[in-house]
Design a protein around this motif. Structure first.
Motif, PDB file in Angstrom:
ATOM      1  N   LEU A 156      36.578  16.455  29.895  1.00 14.30           N
ATOM      2  CA  LEU A 156      36.434  17.709  29.141  1.00 14.30           C
ATOM      3  C   LEU A 156      34.972  18.051  28.906  1.00 14.30           C
ATOM      4  N   ASP A 157      34.126  17.048  28.738  1.00 16.22           N
ATOM      5  CA  ASP A 157      32.692  17.265  28.587  1.00 16.22           C
ATOM      6  C   ASP A 157      32.114  17.869  29.865  1.00 16.22           C
ATOM      7  N   ILE A 158      32.515  17.317  31.004  1.00 14.58           N
ATOM      8  CA  ILE A 158      32.079  17.859  32.296  1.00 14.58           C
ATOM      9  C   ILE A 158      32.547  19.301  32.454  1.00 14.58           C
ATOM     10  N   ALA A 159      33.785  19.557  32.012  1.00 18.52           N
ATOM     11  CA  ALA A 159      34.384  20.884  32.196  1.00 18.52           C
ATOM     12  C   ALA A 159      33.927  21.911  31.167  1.00 18.52           C
ATOM     13  N   ASP A 160      33.150  21.481  30.160  1.00 18.63           N
ATOM     14  CA  ASP A 160      32.722  22.384  29.080  1.00 18.63           C
ATOM     15  C   ASP A 160      33.912  22.943  28.302  1.00 18.63           C
ATOM     16  N   ILE A 161      34.876  22.062  28.047  1.00 27.25           N
ATOM     17  CA  ILE A 161      36.048  22.424  27.249  1.00 27.25           C
ATOM     18  C   ILE A 161      36.063  21.531  26.006  1.00 27.25           C
ATOM     19  N   LYS A 162      36.233  22.127  24.853  1.00 21.96           N
ATOM     20  CA  LYS A 162      36.263  21.361  23.603  1.00 21.96           C
ATOM     21  C   LYS A 162      37.583  21.655  22.887  1.00 21.96           C
ATOM     22  N   THR A 163      38.261  20.596  22.479  1.00 25.68           N
ATOM     23  CA  THR A 163      39.469  20.723  21.662  1.00 25.68           C
ATOM     24  C   THR A 163      39.206  20.063  20.313  1.00 25.68           C
ATOM     25  N   SER A 164      40.171  20.194  19.416  1.00 25.73           N
ATOM     26  CA  SER A 164      39.997  19.587  18.084  1.00 25.73           C
ATOM     27  C   SER A 164      39.937  18.065  18.167  1.00 25.73           C
ATOM     28  N   GLU A 165      40.500  17.463  19.251  1.00 20.89           N
ATOM     29  CA  GLU A 165      40.477  15.998  19.402  1.00 20.89           C
ATOM     30  C   GLU A 165      39.251  15.504  20.161  1.00 20.89           C
TER      31      GLU A 165
END
Length: 552
Positions: free
Chosen positions: A510-519
């Motif tokens: 997710l860090d690579i993808a530039d996606i952030k979730t609450s978890e």
């Protein structure tokens, strides 16, 4: 009393050979032929000389014949009318299952299993018909002709009265024969060959498996997924999950044999080798639960109550794919299947359950199969779940990869050959995406100990060693990816020697993808500047860094 019992049994045997010999041979041949072909010509005997296969087949058929005779002796205790009805039902089902088994052997290299029936249970009526039409079209006509011919031969040859006493003139031989019949009944080996039993087991297993992973899927729906930010632009993000591959047998990680000739040729600016990565467990199910979700060593709630990577990527606008060369159902496959079912597209190389021995389904087949499913114009998140170097090692690669031999232990050579073939498969996946904006992450689910310091091969947490958890973690970045995201490439490059455990892999992706979730937790992403490299890595109650690393 004993002689009366033996005489009673012998009279039953005489009657079966005189009046029901044809039925006995129909049940024996229709049930054993598909099973024998599968066992002695498809599976573990596949590479044996032909005469050995035929000999094993014939001996197995004789053994099953005796088992069937025992079953008919038991049925002869019923009233004649009831016995005949039961025998007719068995024969009719045997003809039906013979057709199904032969067609499955032809199309999938497997007998009736839960995986096949699961496909029919999961699809709607139209899809089920199309599936059957795809594999059971004109072939069914040819098979019916063959079956009619086989039935004609069986009737022509075996529709006669047989005087069993001609073959057993010595009384002691009769006693031995009766004892062996009784033994064969209570040994229960014949039951796994009997198609009625296999049919019931497959249907029941299909219902159980569908219910089990559908339940998991329903539990996933109860989870609240919150996307805090989504700046992802990467065209293709590919996760390749290997199986039972230790980095200690990879020349890329300085193994003495050249087991990675293709990966070693890739430019170092494209391929990054992480040197200190371990798996959180030494068996697949436990790893997959952590690899694909936010569930980790420190988690307190059940694994399915954590959001999974596929749902995150779908909600972030990616088309998601799950391509698997592993089992499509069964106790060892349901967790992976439940996760795979969250994808937009889930495809298996073959339909089989956990009890089906996996022979000659090589990983390149699912890679080749995947190409026609991937939509080039979409942003894609793709998972390949490979068989990798799973035991039996010699069945993981085609014969042209039989390169290495080990004089002291042939299984070591077989494992190295499996690693060599795995190198070919990973390179093939890379070749499919190298001309696009792509990043590929390859990680094995867990490692494998292969006689590295003791007389043992395999993986078991009760007998844990570093070889079972020391795994390869590779990241490939295409030229276009390097051009588009130089800062990400730099972060990857600066992270290759950090200590890492793959229960945190979801955070890195997710860090690579530039996606952030609450978890999402940046301290768990190995490429993040705030990564916690002091985290304890514990496997089976042991601290890897103090109790396992650099030991043996």
């Amino acid at each position: 009393m004993k002689m009366k019992f033996l005489n009673f049994i012998w009279k039953k045997i005489e009657n079966i050979f005189e009046n029901d010999f044809l039925v006995l041979m129909q049940i024996t041949l229709l049930n054993f032929i598909p099973y024998g072909i599968s066992k002695y010509f498809f599976n573990k005997y596949a590479e044996r000389p032909l005469y050995q296969k035929i000999l094993k087949f014939l001996l197995g058929e004789i053994e099953f014949f005796i088992f069937c005779l025992g079953i008919m002796i038991i049925l002869s205790l019923f009233k004649e009318k009831i016995k005949n009805i039961i025998l007719k039902i068995i024969v009719c089902i045997s003809y039906f299952t013979f057709i199904v088994d032969i067609l499955l052997l032809k199309n999938f290299g497997a007998l009736m299993n839960a995986g096949f029936f699961q496909i029919l249970l999961e699809t709607n009526q139209k899809e089920g018909f199309e599936f059957l039409k795809m594999y059971f079209n004109f072939k069914i006509v040819i098979l019916m002709i063959f079956l009619i011919a086989l039935n004609y031969l069986i009737i022509k040859i075996f529709n006669r009265k047989i005087d069993i006493n001609k073959f057993f003139k010595i009384k002691s031989f009769k006693i031995i024969f009766i004892i062996y019949i009784i033994y064969s009944i209570f040994d229960f080996k014949g039951m796994k060959i009997l198609s009625i039993k296999r049919f019931y087991t497959a249907i029941n297993g299909a219902y159980t498996n569908v219910k089990e992973y559908k339940d998991i899927g329903e539990k996933f729906k109860d989870n609240k997924l919150t996307i805090i930010s989504n700046d992802s632009k990467i065209k293709n993000i590919i996760l390749v999950i290997g199986e039972s591959t230790t980095r200690n047998h990879m020349s890329l990680y300085d193994y003495s044999l050249e087991t990675n000739p293709l990966l070693e040729k890739i430019n170092e600016k494209n391929l990054y080798k992480f040197t200190d990565t371990i798996s959180p467990h030494s068996h697949t199910i436990a790893v997959i639960k952590k690899l694909m979700t936010f569930y980790n060593l420190e988690s307190e709630k059940e694994w399915y109550k954590n959001n999974n990577l596929i749902d995150v990527m779908k909600k972030s606008g990616y088309t998601t794919y799950w391509f698997s060369n592993q089992e499509s159902s069964g106790v060892n496959g349901n967790v992976a299947v439940a996760l795979g079912e969250q994808s937009d597209e889930i495809v298996f190389s073959a339909y089989r359950d956990s009890d089906t021995e996996i022979i000659s389904n090589y990983d390149e087949e699912i890679v080749n199969k995947s190409v026609k499913y991937i939509e080039k114009e979409n942003r894609n998140f793709i998972i390949y779940h490979l068989m990798g170097t799973h035991g039996s090692y010699r069945h993981r690669y085609p014969k042209e990869f039989n390169i290495f031999e080990n004089d002291s232990n042939e299984r070591i050579g077989e494992y190295d050959n499996a690693v060599l073939y795995n190198d070919y498969v990973i390179d093939k996946i890379i070749s499919n995406f190298k001309d696009e904006d792509s990043i590929i992450l390859y990680v094995s689910d867990h490692g494998e100990e292969v006689y590295d310091f003791r007389d043992f091969a395999g993986h078991a947490e009760t007998n844990i060693s570093r070889y079972m958890v020391e795994i390869p973690f590779l990241v490939y970045t295409s030229d276009r990816f390097i051009e588009n995201y130089p800062e990400k490439v730099e972060s990857i490059k600066n992270s290759v020697n950090k200590p890492y455990m793959t229960d945190d892999l979801i955070h890195t992706i997710l860090d690579i993808a530039d996606i952030k979730t609450s978890e999402f937790d940046e301290t768990r992403s190995i490429i993040n500047k705030n990564f916690n490299d002091k985290r304890k890595r514990v496997i089976s109650g042991k601290d890897y860094d103090t109790e396992l690393k650099n030991k043996n």
